[in-house]
Structure formats: structure tokens, C-alpha cells
Design an enzyme around this catalytic site. Structure first.
Site, PDB file in Angstrom:
ATOM      1  N   ASP A   1      -3.004   6.356  16.876  1.00 38.85           N
ATOM      2  CA  ASP A   1      -3.495   5.052  17.309  1.00 38.85           C
ATOM      3  C   ASP A   1      -2.676   4.603  18.518  1.00 38.85           C
ATOM      4  O   ASP A   1      -1.869   5.367  19.054  1.00 38.85           O
ATOM      5  CB  ASP A   1      -3.442   4.045  16.148  1.00 38.85           C
ATOM      6  CG  ASP A   1      -2.013   3.677  15.774  1.00 38.85           C
ATOM      7  OD1 ASP A   1      -1.064   4.319  16.284  1.00 38.85           O
ATOM      8  OD2 ASP A   1      -1.835   2.742  14.978  1.00 38.85           O
TER       9      ASP A   1
ATOM     10  N   GLY B   1     -11.166 -11.288  10.138  1.00 38.09           N
ATOM     11  CA  GLY B   1     -11.908 -10.985  11.368  1.00 38.09           C
ATOM     12  C   GLY B   1     -12.478  -9.579  11.375  1.00 38.09           C
ATOM     13  O   GLY B   1     -12.256  -8.794  10.460  1.00 38.09           O
TER      14      GLY B   1
ATOM     15  N   CYS C   1      10.117   1.021  18.674  1.00 40.00           N
ATOM     16  CA  CYS C   1       9.521   1.307  19.982  1.00 40.00           C
ATOM     17  C   CYS C   1       8.339   0.337  20.164  1.00 40.00           C
ATOM     18  O   CYS C   1       7.187   0.733  20.227  1.00 40.00           O
ATOM     19  CB  CYS C   1       9.059   2.765  20.023  1.00 40.00           C
ATOM     20  SG  CYS C   1       8.833   3.369  21.693  1.00 40.00           S
TER      21      CYS C   1
ATOM     22  N   TRP D   1       0.828  -1.217   0.000  1.00 37.37           N
ATOM     23  CA  TRP D   1       0.000   0.000   0.000  1.00 37.37           C
ATOM     24  C   TRP D   1       0.861   1.265   0.000  1.00 37.37           C
ATOM     25  O   TRP D   1       0.342   2.372  -0.049  1.00 37.37           O
ATOM     26  CB  TRP D   1      -0.970   0.014   1.190  1.00 37.37           C
ATOM     27  CG  TRP D   1      -0.348  -0.364   2.485  1.00 37.37           C
ATOM     28  CD1 TRP D   1       0.216   0.475   3.397  1.00 37.37           C
ATOM     29  CD2 TRP D   1      -0.230  -1.683   3.018  1.00 37.37           C
ATOM     30  NE1 TRP D   1       0.685  -0.246   4.460  1.00 37.37           N
ATOM     31  CE2 TRP D   1       0.417  -1.574   4.255  1.00 37.37           C
ATOM     32  CE3 TRP D   1      -0.600  -2.960   2.569  1.00 37.37           C
ATOM     33  CZ2 TRP D   1       0.691  -2.695   5.049  1.00 37.37           C
ATOM     34  CZ3 TRP D   1      -0.330  -4.053   3.368  1.00 37.37           C
ATOM     35  CH2 TRP D   1       0.309  -3.919   4.585  1.00 37.37           C
TER      36      TRP D   1
ATOM     37  N   GLU E   1      -5.490   0.970   5.729  1.00 31.65           N
ATOM     38  CA  GLU E   1      -5.631   1.389   7.130  1.00 31.65           C
ATOM     39  C   GLU E   1      -6.753   0.616   7.817  1.00 31.65           C
ATOM     40  O   GLU E   1      -6.634   0.247   8.978  1.00 31.65           O
ATOM     41  CB  GLU E   1      -5.882   2.896   7.237  1.00 31.65           C
ATOM     42  CG  GLU E   1      -4.664   3.751   6.928  1.00 31.65           C
ATOM     43  CD  GLU E   1      -3.491   3.510   7.878  1.00 31.65           C
ATOM     44  OE1 GLU E   1      -3.702   2.974   8.975  1.00 31.65           O
ATOM     45  OE2 GLU E   1      -2.354   3.840   7.492  1.00 31.65           O
TER      46      GLU E   1
ATOM     47  N   TYR F   1      -8.549   8.236  13.885  1.00 29.35           N
ATOM     48  CA  TYR F   1      -7.261   7.727  13.407  1.00 29.35           C
ATOM     49  C   TYR F   1      -7.242   7.558  11.881  1.00 29.35           C
ATOM     50  O   TYR F   1      -6.352   8.063  11.195  1.00 29.35           O
ATOM     51  CB  TYR F   1      -6.901   6.387  14.090  1.00 29.35           C
ATOM     52  CG  TYR F   1      -5.779   5.725  13.363  1.00 29.35           C
ATOM     53  CD1 TYR F   1      -4.479   6.186  13.518  1.00 29.35           C
ATOM     54  CD2 TYR F   1      -6.013   4.701  12.442  1.00 29.35           C
ATOM     55  CE1 TYR F   1      -3.435   5.639  12.788  1.00 29.35           C
ATOM     56  CE2 TYR F   1      -4.979   4.150  11.708  1.00 29.35           C
ATOM     57  CZ  TYR F   1      -3.696   4.621  11.896  1.00 29.35           C
ATOM     58  OH  TYR F   1      -2.677   4.088  11.156  1.00 29.35           O
TER      59      TYR F   1
ATOM     60  N   GLN G   1      -6.179  -3.759  14.129  1.00 27.25           N
ATOM     61  CA  GLN G   1      -6.182  -5.030  14.874  1.00 27.25           C
ATOM     62  C   GLN G   1      -5.648  -6.223  14.085  1.00 27.25           C
ATOM     63  O   GLN G   1      -5.944  -7.360  14.417  1.00 27.25           O
ATOM     64  CB  GLN G   1      -7.602  -5.357  15.380  1.00 27.25           C
ATOM     65  CG  GLN G   1      -7.987  -4.474  16.543  1.00 27.25           C
ATOM     66  CD  GLN G   1      -9.406  -3.989  16.430  1.00 27.25           C
ATOM     67  OE1 GLN G   1      -9.897  -3.723  15.336  1.00 27.25           O
ATOM     68  NE2 GLN G   1     -10.065  -3.862  17.550  1.00 27.25           N
ATOM     69  N   THR G   2      -4.899  -5.970  13.018  1.00 27.83           N
ATOM     70  CA  THR G   2      -4.343  -7.087  12.240  1.00 27.83           C
ATOM     71  C   THR G   2      -2.886  -6.788  11.902  1.00 27.83           C
ATOM     72  O   THR G   2      -2.535  -5.651  11.607  1.00 27.83           O
ATOM     73  CB  THR G   2      -5.156  -7.295  10.937  1.00 27.83           C
ATOM     74  OG1 THR G   2      -6.539  -7.311  11.267  1.00 27.83           O
ATOM     75  CG2 THR G   2      -4.801  -8.595  10.264  1.00 27.83           C
TER      76      THR G   2
HETATM   77 FE1  SF4 Z   1      10.984   4.278  22.170  1.00 27.60          FE
HETATM   78 FE2  SF4 Z   1      13.442   3.829  23.091  1.00 27.60          FE
HETATM   79 FE3  SF4 Z   1      13.074   5.334  20.920  1.00 27.60          FE
HETATM   80 FE4  SF4 Z   1      12.374   6.236  23.304  1.00 27.60          FE
HETATM   81  S1  SF4 Z   1      14.445   5.753  22.609  1.00 27.60           S
HETATM   82  S2  SF4 Z   1      11.170   6.371  21.425  1.00 27.60           S
HETATM   83  S3  SF4 Z   1      11.640   4.360  24.277  1.00 27.60           S
HETATM   84  S4  SF4 Z   1      12.628   3.135  21.155  1.00 27.60           S
END
Ligand code: SF4
Length: 349
Positions: free
Chosen positions: A138, A81, A191, A24, A37, A120, A42-43
Site C-alpha cells: 500500500d 465513510g 517512517c 485485530w 484491512e 493489497y 483510508q481510515t
Molecule cells: Fe524511513 Fe528513516 Fe528508517 Fe529510512 S531510516 S526507512 S527514511 S525511518
């Protein structure tokens, strides 16, 4: 601590070098962005790829989707789903064709008027496809913001979410589409939600209060979730003359109007199962217990007992339909909750 505009440039640079190649992202066509989107809600990305390509091949434009039969788009969604997503997608496509002259609206405010589009999705489509300066917030984005700002407030609180959204509005750069995608991407790849964030790979480490305070891994705070309701069920794989019985679920509630294997909303022992079958006027020549299965929905868990039943006489005249395995494969969308019981006939399907 507030979100700093200093995150924009390193994030955009990182995204331009590390963005995954996803179907996409080939272009910023609003229909493709919108469908992707909705599918991604949820997937997992990996699971969505093949569905997205198949959907685009069969229904390449919003006009094709608006004109599609229910069984066509449900079949394209089979196994993803949360089927209300595709029903709304279809409803919204009809809205686009009847109320917007076939053009997907270009603003967050107008997109919000379409079925199934919330803050979102409106933010994602408006920013990615049309460059409108709005955030797309989100759970992934809330997690990244909470960690960057060492915000320990519960992100499930609508006031906290609104405040984080406002912080994003204040720092949005010109290339807002890339920025929003970059935030989502860093939330998916670096993250990450489960387990420790990969701060050593993060272009925002020097700007991250959560990482510096050593609290990032336990953020974001979420209010305790309500336990799911356990619903015992019995599922029958009924066979007659090479065919399988299907039943259409009610128009309201969980998996509304989708096909299912017939069954009861209780756990039936083999003896009780025979009684249930005779109450439906089914003459069973053979009844075999199948391996129990569990399926988890957002608020409910089905704990299912299954029986493979071969009928010894003409099936009863009721609201079941009898289909061959090939018809089941090609034309009937069966939610994945029932998949475990189809394993018994997988070589036929
Ligand atoms: Fe997330 Fe670590 Fe980056 Fe901070 S430094 S945004 S906690 S991955």
C-alpha cells in the site's frame, strides 16, 4: 538501488518488540484480518479500533455478515465513510458462503475474485492469515521502499509500483505475515508520511540509502494530484412533531443508497431556501441558518449551507421518511458529511 534482504531480520526483531497491541492482532483469523484491512483503508488505526470491536461483536463470522441486513452493516459502518467498502464486504461474504463453502479462500489469486479485494488486501489476508509468500503493498509500504532504496521515481506510476512489488517478492522471508505487518507498522510509526521520518528510532537506518543521502524526507515522489471539485450544497434539518426528515440517496454515485438530510445541490440564500421548501410543499413556521460546514471526499468537496426548519403543517407526501432522534441513532446510518448539522439536536440524539 535495489531492496536488500538484509532488512528482513532487523525489521522482524523490531516488530516483535514494538508492535502495537491492536484488537485485530489478537489472532490471525482470516475473517478478522480481512475486515480490519478493509476498515483500515483510508481510515486511521485509532478510529478503526472501536468500529472493529463493535463489528466483530455483532457479526463475528463470515456467515453472520453474509446473512446480515443492509441496515445492520451500514449502521456498524456509520461514520467510517467510503460505504462501498462495507457493501463489498457483504457481497464478498455472500460469495464466500455460496462459492467457497463458507471458507475464506487461502490464496492471493482466489482472494482477488472477491468483491472489494484488490492486490493489497489479498496480499495482507493471504500472507497474515495463511502464510502465503506474497507482499502487501500500500502507500505506506511504497513510501518505506522508496526511502530505503532512495528511489526518486513517482510511486503513483503503476510501473514503478510493480517494480517495487517485485523487489519485495524477491526478499520475502518465511514469516511473511509478520514481515508484511512489520513494514506497515514501521511506515505508520517511524517512517511516517507527513513530516520528517524518525530515522533515529529506525532499525533500518544502517541500511537506508534515502537517509544516508539526506533525501528521505522528500520521498516518495508523487505525481501532482488533481484538485478536488467543489460542490456547493444546501442541507435542511426538517423538524415536525419531534421527528426529522431523511431522504435516501440514488442507487448510483457518491454515498449511493445511504440516508441523508434532504437538500439541494446549490448554495441557497434564506430567501431561495424558502422558495425551495415551498416547491417541495413544505410549510415552514421557522427557518434558522446553521453554521456552514465542509466535507472532503476523495475527489469532491461539499461546501454546505444549512437551515433548521420547523414545519407548521403536515409534511408533504414524498420519498422522505420521518424518524425520531432515537430511531436515527439506532437504525439509520447517516454519513458523517451531515454530522455538523446534527449538532443542533445533539442533546436529543
Ligand atoms: Fe524511513 Fe528513516 Fe528508517 Fe529510512 S531510516 S526507512 S527514511 S525511518
Amino acid at each position: 538501488m535495489r531492496l536488500s534482504p538484509a532488512i528482513c531480520q532487523p525489521l522482524l526483531t523490531w516488530f516483535s518488540e514494538n508492535a502495537r497491541v491492536l484488537p485485530w492482532r489478537k489472532n490471525r483469523d482470516p475473517y478478522r484480518v480481512w475486515v480490519s484491512e478493509i476498515m483500515l483503508q483510508q481510515t486511521r488505526v485509532e478510529a478503526v479500533k472501536a468500529y472493529f470491536l463493535r463489528f466483530m461483536e455483532t457479526l463475528p463470522t463470515v456467515q453472520d455478515l453474509a446473512a446480515a441486513e443492509e441496515q445492520t452493516y451500514l449502521k456498524l459502518w456509520e461514520g467510517l465513510g467510503y460505504y462501498s467498502r462495507v457493501r463489498n464486504l457483504h457481497k464478498a461474504a455472500v460469495q464466500v458462503c455460496t462459492e467457497y463453502g463458507g471458507q475464506i479462500p487461502a490464496t492471493h489469486a482466489e482472494l482477488l475474485k472477491l468483491a472489494g479485494i484488490g492486490d493489497y488486501t489479498a496480499g495482507a489476508v493471504a500472507s497474515i492469515a495463511f502464510g502465503e509468500k506474497v507482499p502487501a503493498v500500500d502507500g505506506n509500504v511504497l513510501r518505506v521502499v522508496a526511502r530505503l532504496t532512495a528511489d526518486e521515481r513517482p510511486v503513483t506510476d503503476p510501473k514503478v509500483k510493480a517494480d517495487m512489488r517485485a523487489q519485495l517478492v524477491d526478499i520475502l522471508p518465511d514469516d511473511v505475515g509478520a514481515f508484511n505487518q512489520a513494514l506497515m507498522e514501521i511506515g505508520a510509526m517511524v517512517c511516517i508520511p507527513n513530516g520528517a521520518p524518525k530515522c533515529e528510532d529506525c532499525p533500518l537506518l544502517h541500511l537506508c540509502a534515502g537517509a544516508h543521502m539526506g533525501i528521505a524526507a522528500r520521498l516518495p515522489n508523487k505525481a501532482a494530484k488533481k484538485a478536488r471539485t467543489i460542490v456547493p450544497r444546501t442541507i435542511f434539518l426538517l423538524r415536525y412533531d419531534g421527528k426529522i426528515a431523511l431522504h435516501r440517496r440514488p442507487a448510483k454515485g457518491l454515498l449511493a443508497k445511504l440516508w441523508e438530510l434532504p437538500g439541494a445541490e446549490e448554495a441557497l440564500s434564506p430567501e431561495d431556501a424558502k422558495h425551495w421548501l415551498s416547491a417541495q410543499s413544505v410549510s415552514a413556521a421557522k427557518l434558522l441558518a446553521m453554521r456552514p460546514a465542509k466535507h472532503i471526499f476523495t475527489h469532491v468537496e461539499w461546501h454546505m449551507t444549512g437551515y433548521y426548519v420547523t414545519l407548521s403543517a403536515q409534511p408533504p407526501a414524498n420519498d422522505w421518511v420521518w424518524v425520531t432522534p432515537a430511531q436515527l441513532r439506532e437504525a439509520y446510518a447517516l454519513p458523517s458529511a451531515f454530522r455538523a448539522f446534527l449538532r443542533a439536536i445533539e442533546e436529543e440524539i
